[in-house]
Scaffold this motif. Structure first.
Motif, PDB file in Angstrom:
ATOM      1  N   GLY A  58      -2.457   6.108   3.861  1.00 25.53           N
ATOM      2  CA  GLY A  58      -3.980   7.084   4.384  1.00 25.53           C
ATOM      3  C   GLY A  58      -4.039   6.398   5.277  1.00 25.53           C
ATOM      4  O   GLY A  58      -3.673   6.395   6.402  1.00 25.53           O
ATOM      5  N   THR A  59      -5.912   6.968   5.297  1.00 22.33           N
ATOM      6  CA  THR A  59      -6.712   6.496   6.275  1.00 22.33           C
ATOM      7  C   THR A  59      -6.380   5.363   6.590  1.00 22.33           C
ATOM      8  O   THR A  59      -6.401   5.370   8.404  1.00 22.33           O
ATOM      9  N   MET A  60      -6.318   4.315   6.623  1.00 24.86           N
ATOM     10  CA  MET A  60      -6.161   3.073   6.394  1.00 24.86           C
ATOM     11  C   MET A  60      -4.757   1.894   7.266  1.00 24.86           C
ATOM     12  O   MET A  60      -4.772   1.568   7.912  1.00 24.86           O
ATOM     13  N   GLU A  79       5.042   4.803   2.034  1.00 22.79           N
ATOM     14  CA  GLU A  79       4.654   5.818   1.381  1.00 22.79           C
ATOM     15  C   GLU A  79       4.787   6.339   0.653  1.00 22.79           C
ATOM     16  O   GLU A  79       6.058   7.069   0.211  1.00 22.79           O
ATOM     17  N   GLU A  80       4.028   6.603  -1.066  1.00 23.92           N
ATOM     18  CA  GLU A  80       5.288   6.969  -1.702  1.00 23.92           C
ATOM     19  C   GLU A  80       4.888   8.757  -1.859  1.00 23.92           C
ATOM     20  O   GLU A  80       5.766   9.507  -2.181  1.00 23.92           O
ATOM     21  N   ALA A  84       1.367  12.867   1.759  1.00 19.54           N
ATOM     22  CA  ALA A  84       0.648  11.767   2.470  1.00 19.54           C
ATOM     23  C   ALA A  84       1.187  11.021   3.641  1.00 19.54           C
ATOM     24  O   ALA A  84       0.681  11.471   5.572  1.00 19.54           O
ATOM     25  N   ALA A 135      -2.156  -1.272   1.955  1.00 15.47           N
ATOM     26  CA  ALA A 135      -3.326  -0.262   1.819  1.00 15.47           C
ATOM     27  C   ALA A 135      -3.002   0.765   1.231  1.00 15.47           C
ATOM     28  O   ALA A 135      -3.602   1.946   1.798  1.00 15.47           O
ATOM     29  N   VAL A 136      -3.335   0.681  -0.590  1.00 12.09           N
ATOM     30  CA  VAL A 136      -3.007   1.035  -0.858  1.00 12.09           C
ATOM     31  C   VAL A 136      -4.725   2.436  -1.879  1.00 12.09           C
ATOM     32  O   VAL A 136      -5.714   1.643  -1.223  1.00 12.09           O
ATOM     33  N   GLU A 138      -7.792   2.036  -3.915  1.00  9.95           N
ATOM     34  CA  GLU A 138      -8.556   0.533  -4.139  1.00  9.95           C
ATOM     35  C   GLU A 138      -8.648   0.562  -5.639  1.00  9.95           C
ATOM     36  O   GLU A 138      -9.425   0.542  -6.567  1.00  9.95           O
ATOM     37  N   LYS A 143      -2.882  -1.869  -6.724  1.00 15.63           N
ATOM     38  CA  LYS A 143      -2.673  -3.215  -6.137  1.00 15.63           C
ATOM     39  C   LYS A 143      -2.089  -4.544  -6.655  1.00 15.63           C
ATOM     40  O   LYS A 143      -1.140  -5.132  -5.981  1.00 15.63           O
ATOM     41  N   ASN A 163      -5.893  -5.504   2.228  1.00 14.68           N
ATOM     42  CA  ASN A 163      -6.393  -4.403   3.085  1.00 14.68           C
ATOM     43  C   ASN A 163      -7.952  -3.847   1.765  1.00 14.68           C
ATOM     44  O   ASN A 163      -9.553  -3.125   1.986  1.00 14.68           O
ATOM     45  N   SER A 165     -11.718  -4.048   0.019  1.00 13.31           N
ATOM     46  CA  SER A 165     -12.522  -3.900   0.267  1.00 13.31           C
ATOM     47  C   SER A 165     -13.674  -4.659  -0.168  1.00 13.31           C
ATOM     48  O   SER A 165     -15.077  -5.054   0.284  1.00 13.31           O
ATOM     49  N   PHE A 187      -9.889  -4.189   7.101  1.00 15.03           N
ATOM     50  CA  PHE A 187     -10.070  -4.116   8.814  1.00 15.03           C
ATOM     51  C   PHE A 187     -10.644  -3.252   8.726  1.00 15.03           C
ATOM     52  O   PHE A 187     -11.035  -2.328   7.040  1.00 15.03           O
ATOM     53  N   SER A 189     -12.351   0.668   9.487  1.00 18.72           N
ATOM     54  CA  SER A 189     -12.501   2.382   9.717  1.00 18.72           C
ATOM     55  C   SER A 189     -12.741   2.659  10.833  1.00 18.72           C
ATOM     56  O   SER A 189     -14.250   2.428  11.081  1.00 18.72           O
TER      57      SER A 189
HETATM   58  N1  NAD Z   1     -11.339   3.976   4.402  1.00 12.43           N
HETATM   59  C1  NAD Z   1     -12.190   3.105   5.055  1.00 12.43           C
HETATM   60  O1  NAD Z   1     -13.179   2.993   5.127  1.00 12.43           O
HETATM   61  C2  NAD Z   1     -10.957   1.490   4.384  1.00 12.43           C
HETATM   62  C3  NAD Z   1     -12.085   0.679   4.860  1.00 12.43           C
HETATM   63  C4  NAD Z   1     -12.247  -0.859   5.215  1.00 12.43           C
HETATM   64  C5  NAD Z   1     -11.020  -1.049   3.591  1.00 12.43           C
HETATM   65  N2  NAD Z   1     -10.541   0.263   2.960  1.00 12.43           N
HETATM   66  C6  NAD Z   1      -9.605   0.168   2.284  1.00 12.43           C
HETATM   67  O2  NAD Z   1      -7.859   0.111   2.152  1.00 12.43           O
HETATM   68  C7  NAD Z   1      -7.112   0.845   1.267  1.00 12.43           C
HETATM   69  C8  NAD Z   1      -7.085   1.830   1.921  1.00 12.43           C
HETATM   70  O3  NAD Z   1      -7.853   2.732   1.636  1.00 12.43           O
HETATM   71  P1  NAD Z   1      -7.926   4.529   2.004  1.00 12.43           P
HETATM   72  O4  NAD Z   1      -8.919   4.865   2.577  1.00 12.43           O
HETATM   73  O5  NAD Z   1      -6.901   4.124   3.895  1.00 12.43           O
HETATM   74  O6  NAD Z   1      -7.514   4.942   1.361  1.00 12.43           O
HETATM   75  P2  NAD Z   1      -6.401   6.572   0.820  1.00 12.43           P
HETATM   76  O7  NAD Z   1      -6.121   6.674  -0.277  1.00 12.43           O
HETATM   77  O8  NAD Z   1      -6.420   7.383   2.393  1.00 12.43           O
HETATM   78  O9  NAD Z   1      -4.906   5.992   1.242  1.00 12.43           O
HETATM   79  C9  NAD Z   1      -3.870   5.592   0.322  1.00 12.43           C
HETATM   80  C10 NAD Z   1      -2.505   5.354   0.582  1.00 12.43           C
HETATM   81  O10 NAD Z   1      -1.842   4.746   0.051  1.00 12.43           O
HETATM   82  C11 NAD Z   1      -0.660   5.239  -0.811  1.00 12.43           C
HETATM   83  N3  NAD Z   1      -0.079   5.122  -1.817  1.00 12.43           N
HETATM   84  C12 NAD Z   1      -0.630   4.743  -3.416  1.00 12.43           C
HETATM   85  N4  NAD Z   1      -0.300   3.815  -3.681  1.00 12.43           N
HETATM   86  C13 NAD Z   1       1.116   3.817  -3.564  1.00 12.43           C
HETATM   87  C14 NAD Z   1       2.065   2.551  -3.914  1.00 12.43           C
HETATM   88  N5  NAD Z   1       2.694   2.100  -4.846  1.00 12.43           N
HETATM   89  N6  NAD Z   1       2.952   2.775  -2.991  1.00 12.43           N
HETATM   90  C15 NAD Z   1       3.119   3.475  -1.874  1.00 12.43           C
HETATM   91  N7  NAD Z   1       1.477   3.912  -0.998  1.00 12.43           N
HETATM   92  C16 NAD Z   1       1.233   4.548  -2.042  1.00 12.43           C
HETATM   93  C17 NAD Z   1      -0.918   7.045  -1.896  1.00 12.43           C
HETATM   94  O11 NAD Z   1      -0.447   7.980  -0.882  1.00 12.43           O
HETATM   95  C18 NAD Z   1      -1.899   7.127   0.202  1.00 12.43           C
HETATM   96  O12 NAD Z   1      -2.078   7.436   1.142  1.00 12.43           O
HETATM   97  C19 NAD Z   1      -8.586   0.876  -0.126  1.00 12.43           C
HETATM   98  O13 NAD Z   1      -8.662  -0.308  -0.838  1.00 12.43           O
HETATM   99  C20 NAD Z   1      -9.073   0.593   1.040  1.00 12.43           C
HETATM  100  O14 NAD Z   1     -10.794   0.399   0.172  1.00 12.43           O
HETATM  101  C21 NAD Z   1     -10.881   1.412   3.247  1.00 12.43           C
END
Ligand code: NAD
Length: 448
Positions: A58-60, A79-80, A84, A135-136, A138, A143, A163, A165, A187, A189
């Motif tokens: 995902g984003t992170m 990535e499941e 995505a 980074a799945v 939250e 997790k 990762n 937060s 990390f 964003s």
């Molecule tokens: N977005 C931010 O600004 C930010 C900043 C710092 C930390 N974080 C943390 O980073 C983590 C990820 O955040 P994000 O914004 O990237 O979320 P997101 O929803 O954009 O991405 C999460 C990805 O994980 C995949 N996923 C979920 N379960 C899975 C599994 N069991 N196996 C494989 N893939 C799986 C999903 O399909 C999705 O693509 C969270 O813990 C979030 O709190 C986010």
């Protein structure tokens, strides 16, 4: 607010060139010091990471994978969701081609980086990785499930990083039989751009694991700062303290544009409400819901609603929905003051029985910034952060605190910690807000 006595120096006074130089030197030194954690005994070194894994694209996950690739480290990403994965691939390719367009890297380098990121067919593909970042979503149970699976497949000696937060790193580590190998790598964003890396040390994290995470952070070109486990770690916990004052000032009489304007004149590139709109109001909403549920479970009264809750109820989630604390014209990220928000704010003040009053900019700066400093000192007192400089690096690199002021603790020392303590005493008495009372950590720093 009491305004008797001689007019105090404006808090947003522009620092002199000498002060700016001292602030820059302080931040540079603090970054170097932060990588020398007190938690690592002499002689303990980390292992060099040769191959990495990332769970979640995902984003992170994308930004983290790009960071590994830029440092020459091959990375397998699990990535499941196919959807995505496809979105992630396009985002990564787009980011690399923009870097080529801006002449940051050439075509050949972009191609090499792209080739270093490959899709893992399943967790079993992580067998060779010596550093895996999760980074799945939250969600603690998601997790924990991921960590239990990583524990099954990862090599002995591999570091398993989360990762998260806001979740408890110890609870995540407990899903494995090797909590000593689990660490938080928080990390920011976008992860391939932002330099701050909070390295979250769990109760069982070994010094070797921490040393590996810090040296990897340096290799990725980041500024790693070790922090302990608590709600929000260092950066977000201080952000809660800062935002709570901003939220309360809204209810007492200010509007988002006044609060953001005052903090921008202090030197933040964006004020707290414009930042909230950028991040998405649902993120803070989810944290507030979790905190309210935890308070209720402890038999405590849950906190009162804030304006952001009312905005979320109306689907105003920030920039992504075209409206939050501000409204946005299509395709334009400029926050525009919105009379509808002013009305929502006024209604919420009335619902909470608060008589709105004019709020001066100085009060905004004092309450938001001194609450921030108070929170930083509290965290230092608890040993969650190791040094004042660590707090400064976190807020200057990750949260837009004006670098020319050297970070919140450096700024507060320059102002005089006794001045901050007496201002907080005055503000706590005037507002009845116990959270504005000087923390023990601040009182300890002020006498040192
Ligand atoms: N977005 C931010 O600004 C930010 C900043 C710092 C930390 N974080 C943390 O980073 C983590 C990820 O955040 P994000 O914004 O990237 O979320 P997101 O929803 O954009 O991405 C999460 C990805 O994980 C995949 N996923 C979920 N379960 C899975 C599994 N069991 N196996 C494989 N893939 C799986 C999903 O399909 C999705 O693509 C969270 O813990 C979030 O709190 C986010």
């Amino acid at each position: 607010m009491d305004s008797s006595g001689p007019a105090p120096e404006p808090l947003d006074r522009t620092p002199t060139p000498e002060e700016q130089q001292a602030a820059a030197a302080h931040l540079e030194r603090a970054q170097r010091d932060a990588a020398q954690s007190h938690r690592i005994p002499d002689g303990v070194t980390g292992t060099e990471v040769e191959s990495a894994g990332v769970v979640g694209f995902g984003t992170m996950g994308r930004g983290i994978a790009l960071s590994f690739a830029a440092a020459g480290i091959p990375v397998a990403v699990f990535e499941e969701s196919d959807e995505a994965w496809i979105r992630g691939e396009a985002a990564v390719a787009g980011s690399l081609s923009r870097a080529v367009g801006r002449s940051k890297i050439d075509e050949a380098e972009a191609e090499r980086r792209l080739r270093r990121i490959r899709r893992a067919g399943g967790f079993e593909d992580f067998g060779v990785a010596d550093f895996i970042v999760e980074a799945v979503f939250e969600d603690l149970s998601v997790k924990q499930e991921v960590f239990a699976q990583l524990d099954e497949v990862a090599e002995p000696g591999a570091v398993l990083a989360t990762n998260t937060s806001s979740l408890d790193v110890n609870a995540i580590a407990s899903a494995t039989r090797r909590p000593e190998a689990v660490v938080g790598t928080h990390f920011f964003s976008p992860a391939h751009v932002m330099r701050l890396l909070e390295v979250v040390v769990g109760a069982a994290t070994s010094a070797e694991t921490l040393a590996t995470a810090i040296s990897l952070g340096l290799r990725l070109g980041k500024a790693p700062v070790p922090v302990g486990v608590c709600d929000g770690f260092v950066g977000n916990r201080m952000l809660f303290a800062y935002r709570r004052q901003a939220d309360q000032l809204l209810l007492e009489g200010a509007l988002p544009e006044q609060i953001d304007g005052a903090l921008q004149r202090f030197g933040f590139r964006m004020g707290p409400f414009a930042v909230a709109d950028l991040a998405g109001l649902d993120i803070g909403g989810a944290v507030r819901q979790r905190l309210a549920a935890e308070a209720a479970a402890r038999g405590e009264t849950p906190p009162k609603p804030v304006v952001a809750d009312r905005l979320c109820e109306r689907g105003r989630l920030g920039q992504k929905t075209g409206a939050g604390f501000y409204r946005y014209e299509p395709g334009n990220r400029t926050p525009l003051p919105d009379p509808e928000v002013a009305e929502i704010v006024r209604r919420e003040s009335a619902a909470q029985g608060i008589d709105r009053r004019p709020v001066e900019d100085r009060e905004i700066l004092e309450r938001c910034l001194f609450a921030l400093v108070n929170g930083g000192a509290e965290i230092l007192g608890e040993g969650i952060a190791e040094r004042e400089g660590d707090v400064d690096v976190i807020w200057a690199l990750g949260y837009g605190f004006p670098r020319e002021r050297g970070g919140p603790m450096h700024w507060a020392r320059h102002l005089g910690l006794s001045e901050v303590v007496s201002s907080l005493d005055r503000l706590a008495a005037a507002t009845g807000d116990a959270r504005l009372e000087p923390s023990r950590g601040l009182l300890e720093l002020a006498v040192r």
